[in-house]
Design a protein around this motif. Structure first.
Motif, PDB file in Angstrom:
ATOM      1  N   HIS A   1     -17.374  -3.109   5.779  1.00  0.00           N
ATOM      2  CA  HIS A   1     -18.348  -2.143   6.700  1.00  0.00           C
ATOM      3  C   HIS A   1     -18.114  -0.701   6.426  1.00  0.00           C
ATOM      4  O   HIS A   1     -19.085  -0.011   6.967  1.00  0.00           O
ATOM      5  N   LEU A   2     -17.121  -0.440   5.906  1.00  0.00           N
ATOM      6  CA  LEU A   2     -16.998   1.373   5.739  1.00  0.00           C
ATOM      7  C   LEU A   2     -17.586   1.397   4.438  1.00  0.00           C
ATOM      8  O   LEU A   2     -17.216   2.730   3.579  1.00  0.00           O
ATOM      9  N   ASN A   3     -18.227   0.700   3.525  1.00  0.00           N
ATOM     10  CA  ASN A   3     -18.825   0.761   2.329  1.00  0.00           C
ATOM     11  C   ASN A   3     -17.773   1.253   1.267  1.00  0.00           C
ATOM     12  O   ASN A   3     -17.997   2.010   0.415  1.00  0.00           O
ATOM     13  N   TRP A   4     -16.310   0.551   1.467  1.00  0.00           N
ATOM     14  CA  TRP A   4     -15.488   0.720   0.377  1.00  0.00           C
ATOM     15  C   TRP A   4     -15.231   2.181   0.160  1.00  0.00           C
ATOM     16  O   TRP A   4     -14.987   2.568  -0.898  1.00  0.00           O
ATOM     17  N   ASN A   5     -15.149   3.098   1.194  1.00  0.00           N
ATOM     18  CA  ASN A   5     -14.807   4.384   1.160  1.00  0.00           C
ATOM     19  C   ASN A   5     -13.629   4.731   0.325  1.00  0.00           C
ATOM     20  O   ASN A   5     -12.519   4.472   0.802  1.00  0.00           O
ATOM     21  N   PRO A   6     -13.624   5.568  -0.771  1.00  0.00           N
ATOM     22  CA  PRO A   6     -12.491   5.764  -1.568  1.00  0.00           C
ATOM     23  C   PRO A   6     -11.228   6.427  -0.914  1.00  0.00           C
ATOM     24  O   PRO A   6     -10.268   6.203  -1.139  1.00  0.00           O
ATOM     25  N   ARG A   7     -11.546   7.344  -0.014  1.00  0.00           N
ATOM     26  CA  ARG A   7     -10.490   8.200   0.364  1.00  0.00           C
ATOM     27  C   ARG A   7      -9.971   7.527   1.728  1.00  0.00           C
ATOM     28  O   ARG A   7      -8.719   7.497   1.625  1.00  0.00           O
ATOM     29  N   LEU A   8     -10.490   6.586   2.270  1.00  0.00           N
ATOM     30  CA  LEU A   8     -10.001   5.527   3.123  1.00  0.00           C
ATOM     31  C   LEU A   8      -8.972   4.356   2.662  1.00  0.00           C
ATOM     32  O   LEU A   8      -7.970   4.206   2.924  1.00  0.00           O
ATOM     33  N   ILE A   9      -9.450   4.076   1.452  1.00  0.00           N
ATOM     34  CA  ILE A   9      -8.481   3.077   0.569  1.00  0.00           C
ATOM     35  C   ILE A   9      -7.548   3.757  -0.129  1.00  0.00           C
ATOM     36  O   ILE A   9      -6.437   3.143   0.320  1.00  0.00           O
ATOM     37  N   ALA A  10      -7.515   4.939  -0.464  1.00  0.00           N
ATOM     38  CA  ALA A  10      -6.369   5.691  -0.855  1.00  0.00           C
ATOM     39  C   ALA A  10      -5.432   6.154   0.396  1.00  0.00           C
ATOM     40  O   ALA A  10      -4.280   6.074   0.141  1.00  0.00           O
ATOM     41  N   ALA A  11      -5.866   6.338   1.508  1.00  0.00           N
ATOM     42  CA  ALA A  11      -4.981   6.648   2.360  1.00  0.00           C
ATOM     43  C   ALA A  11      -4.231   5.438   2.960  1.00  0.00           C
ATOM     44  O   ALA A  11      -3.094   5.552   3.500  1.00  0.00           O
ATOM     45  N   MET A  12      -5.185   4.301   3.088  1.00  0.00           N
ATOM     46  CA  MET A  12      -4.429   3.039   3.382  1.00  0.00           C
ATOM     47  C   MET A  12      -3.317   2.715   2.561  1.00  0.00           C
ATOM     48  O   MET A  12      -2.345   2.107   2.894  1.00  0.00           O
ATOM     49  N   SER A  13      -3.393   2.646   1.282  1.00  0.00           N
ATOM     50  CA  SER A  13      -2.463   2.507   0.209  1.00  0.00           C
ATOM     51  C   SER A  13      -1.320   3.143   0.272  1.00  0.00           C
ATOM     52  O   SER A  13      -0.149   2.836  -0.078  1.00  0.00           O
ATOM     53  N   CYS A  14      -1.184   4.308   1.244  1.00  0.00           N
ATOM     54  CA  CYS A  14      -0.029   5.277   1.483  1.00  0.00           C
ATOM     55  C   CYS A  14       0.618   4.844   2.458  1.00  0.00           C
ATOM     56  O   CYS A  14       1.895   5.121   2.671  1.00  0.00           O
ATOM     57  N   VAL A  15       0.482   3.739   3.299  1.00  0.00           N
ATOM     58  CA  VAL A  15       1.060   3.389   4.467  1.00  0.00           C
ATOM     59  C   VAL A  15       2.405   2.417   3.944  1.00  0.00           C
ATOM     60  O   VAL A  15       3.338   2.630   4.616  1.00  0.00           O
ATOM     61  N   CYS A  16       2.190   1.423   3.060  1.00  0.00           N
ATOM     62  CA  CYS A  16       3.297   0.820   2.776  1.00  0.00           C
ATOM     63  C   CYS A  16       2.828   0.083   1.483  1.00  0.00           C
ATOM     64  O   CYS A  16       1.673  -0.002   1.022  1.00  0.00           O
ATOM     65  N   LYS A  17       3.926  -0.634   0.899  1.00  0.00           N
ATOM     66  CA  LYS A  17       3.687  -1.539  -0.176  1.00  0.00           C
ATOM     67  C   LYS A  17       2.764  -2.518  -0.086  1.00  0.00           C
ATOM     68  O   LYS A  17       2.173  -3.030  -1.008  1.00  0.00           O
ATOM     69  N   TRP A  18       2.872  -3.420   0.764  1.00  0.00           N
ATOM     70  CA  TRP A  18       1.878  -4.246   1.242  1.00  0.00           C
ATOM     71  C   TRP A  18       0.487  -3.806   1.002  1.00  0.00           C
ATOM     72  O   TRP A  18      -0.459  -4.558   0.428  1.00  0.00           O
ATOM     73  N   PHE A  19       0.059  -2.906   2.002  1.00  0.00           N
ATOM     74  CA  PHE A  19      -1.252  -2.383   1.971  1.00  0.00           C
ATOM     75  C   PHE A  19      -1.578  -1.827   0.794  1.00  0.00           C
ATOM     76  O   PHE A  19      -2.640  -2.058  -0.097  1.00  0.00           O
ATOM     77  N   ASP A  20      -0.735  -1.212  -0.304  1.00  0.00           N
ATOM     78  CA  ASP A  20      -0.987  -0.570  -1.771  1.00  0.00           C
ATOM     79  C   ASP A  20      -1.264  -1.986  -2.571  1.00  0.00           C
ATOM     80  O   ASP A  20      -2.313  -1.905  -3.193  1.00  0.00           O
ATOM     81  N   GLU A  21      -0.704  -2.990  -2.432  1.00  0.00           N
ATOM     82  CA  GLU A  21      -0.909  -4.211  -3.114  1.00  0.00           C
ATOM     83  C   GLU A  21      -2.226  -4.781  -3.110  1.00  0.00           C
ATOM     84  O   GLU A  21      -2.879  -5.301  -3.773  1.00  0.00           O
TER      85      GLU A  21
END
Length: 265
Positions: free
Chosen positions: A50-70
């Motif tokens: 829905h967010l059209n794979w926004n790269p900034r939001l993907i990068a932000a989510m990756s920093c939350v924890c290892k599971w999200f990063d994977e």
């Protein structure tokens, strides 16, 4: 709905075999909100679709924890690449691979990030900070101009130069980047090995952290590259990493000279 991809490990136990689901643990403290449970991968997929794979939001989510990063490395960056450059991704995967050389996160960064340079680094003459770019065109046809004749059966996608003008004595500077298809089977890689090309002693690829070969030191930069870029013949340099990512720099000709080069071509 997209089927959930699950990694499983087979562990031997007394009395037979037992399937063990691989666990992803949060690297934060016990009070971290991540410890209260995760959304399913299906839900995360739909949210970022829905967010059209926004790269900034993907990068932000990756920093939350290892599971999200994977999840981001395995799913979200892949979908971002497919959305941003669909024809290019289809070609890179046409050999039957479900992945690409390196990883999807590295390729996603390469699509939208100009690495710049720093004094004492790969291109040590000037300091230009790396930065994100809104959109860059990658061309397979242009890639042929960066390959010596013996290697032109290889597939290389190269970006238009990211121009940084009026850099003092260096003049107008252009950074370019690219990626090989199936680099491990390419003629370029074979020739670099045959010529016993040396890796850069300190610097690594800014996209995947792999070691870098200098195409200039290996004497594998054709004159057609400077013509394609509109650059001076003796002011172009680029590197290729073990995963087939390419990054380079050139000193661009003044506009009037560039026009003359185009006419000669």
């Amino acid at each position: 709905m997209r089927a959930r991809e699950q990694k499983r490990e087979i562990s031997a136990a007394k009395g037979g075999m037992m399937l063990v689901v691989k666990q992803y643990r949060c690297t934060h403290s016990s009070t971290c909100i991540c410890m209260k449970g995760h959304l399913s991968e299906d839900a995360i997929f739909l949210v970022f679709q829905h967010l059209n794979w926004n790269p900034r939001l993907i990068a932000a989510m990756s920093c939350v924890c290892k599971w999200f990063d994977e999840v981001a490395k395995r799913v979200l960056w892949k979908e971002f690449c497919r959305t941003r450059a669909p024809k290019m991704m289809l070609d890179l995967q046409s050999s039957g691979s479900h992945s690409v050389d390196g990883n999807w996160k590295a390729l996603g960064k390469l699509l939208i990030y100009c690495s710049g340079c720093s004094k004492g680094g790969l291109f040590n003459t000037i300091h230009i900070p790396g930065h994100f770019v809104y959109r860059t065109r990658f061309s397979r046809t242009s890639g042929k101009s960066f390959l010596i004749p013996q290697c032109r059966t290889d597939v290389l996608y190269v970006s238009d130069p990211c121009e940084h003008l009026d850099q003092g004595e260096e003049g107008d500077v252009g950074f370019f980047r690219g990626v090989f298809k199936s680099f491990s089977f390419s003629r370029v890689r074979k020739m670099l090995i045959d010529r016993q090309a040396k890796f850069h002693p300190t610097e690594v690829c800014p996209y995947c952290k792999a070691k870098l070969w200098s195409m200039l030191q290996a004497n594998m930069i054709p004159r057609s590259a400077s013509c394609r870029l509109g650059a001076y013949d003796d002011c172009i340099e680029y590197y290729v990493c073990l995963n087939g990512h390419m990054l380079g720099i050139s000193t661009l000709l003044p506009l009037s000279d560039s026009e003359e080069v185009s006419e000669l071509e």
